[in-house]
Design an enzyme around this catalytic site. Sequence first.
Site, PDB file in Angstrom:
ATOM      1  N   CYS A  63     -41.929   8.793  -2.192  1.00 50.45           N
ATOM      2  CA  CYS A  63     -41.628   7.568  -3.305  1.00 50.45           C
ATOM      3  C   CYS A  63     -41.982   9.271  -3.945  1.00 50.45           C
ATOM      4  CB  CYS A  63     -42.019   6.534  -3.674  1.00 50.45           C
ATOM      5  SG  CYS A  63     -42.480   5.701  -5.380  1.00 50.45           S
ATOM      6  N   CYS A  66     -44.643   7.663  -7.148  1.00 48.46           N
ATOM      7  CA  CYS A  66     -46.007   7.465  -6.230  1.00 48.46           C
ATOM      8  C   CYS A  66     -46.711   8.608  -6.437  1.00 48.46           C
ATOM      9  CB  CYS A  66     -46.054   6.908  -4.962  1.00 48.46           C
ATOM     10  SG  CYS A  66     -44.205   5.507  -5.179  1.00 48.46           S
TER      11      CYS A  66
END
Lengths: 136, 284
Positions: A63, A66
Amino acid sequence: MMMIFMSLKINVKRWYFLAVLFIIGMLTYEVENMVHTFTTNNFDAEVLQSNVPVLVEFWATWCGPCQRVAPILEDLAKDVLDAAKIGKLDVDEEYEVADELGIMSIPTLIVFKNGKVHQSTIGVQSKETLKKLLDL
Amino acid sequence: MKDAIIIGYGPAGISAAIYLKRQGVEPLVIGKDLGALEGYDDKVENFYGLVEPIYGKDLIRNGIKQAQNLGIEVITDAVISLKMQGDIFEVITTQEHYETKTVLLATGKTRRTMSRQGFSKYRGKGISMCATCDGFFYRRKKVGIIGCGPYMLHELEYLKKMTKDIIVFTDGHVLHGEVDVPVVHDKILKFCGTEKLTHVETSTGKVELDGMFVALGVPSSVEFASQLGVIIEKNNIVVNDHYMTNIPGLFAAGDVIGGKLQIAKAVYDGMNAADAIYNYIHKK
């Protein structure tokens, strides 16, 4: 650490003892100010049973956004000291917890208080917003 | 490789371009429309130097012409994705791919949320604005994607890696481009479910789904910035004193960073952002 304790047995000089105390103190300080890694196994003890509010970032290695949360959490952990616990949980590795909480978008950030979901948010947030989420 | 790409050719973007050009940086300006000033029917009369009030869109067109007269490259295209490879940005438009050291987001704010029943409720609980962020959660599941143009096709390609079971919803719009998955042309009336999204209601019936991705029109800069991990607060891109986001090399100016939604403020932002971009490029 073992080396230090072994030396302690042999050498009982007072300054050495103080030095060891200092090192232990520093280690404890580091531990208290780090970003925790939560897992399916420790989630209950570390998050739900915690005496202080816990901020959990649900994330994954793939991700992109993230990756941007990580430095913010490190910074936050240094600020909140022991007033709150800051950590993250990998939704791929620890999917049981993520599924249980119905996480379907990452990064999701949830604050747990007294074992319950207190507040949650999706997407990258500033340190200040996260503090507010923790009521700090 | 470009030194700077400016996304948006309103007051902030063009001002930044002019100041950059003066400092010897050759920016590429990509704009898609005249932004908030296009739909502004009243004339602008509170901006410095306007002897006569002027229509917002004329002011913007003048700005674009002014930049072009200075030899700045200005193109009309829509950015559908912004990516990073190391510390290089990749700007993907409907027509081209560009690489650049810095990006300035100056798109203004045209936030398209879907004002349908259940949309907010199931946002993050089945409804996603970002295939690359959330697609993984829908592996081998049944998903829908709302959209009708290049942005939707871009997101659809990504989703196809996750699942084969995809339906395109045009939400009453004409589909531009071809897809090899089923298409529902009806308008979506309602997002329904329990804890999570389970189905949508359209004007002709009900379609069961595990997830729904929204890729309508072209993404706003807030959308593609958030896909990169930019901090967004109250739908504003958060920048520091140097107009830089939490991602080094990614800057923002004008309405997207909030504050007064005024031309004078956008021009001021653009000028300062240009300085910051210049310093960033030359510090490296």
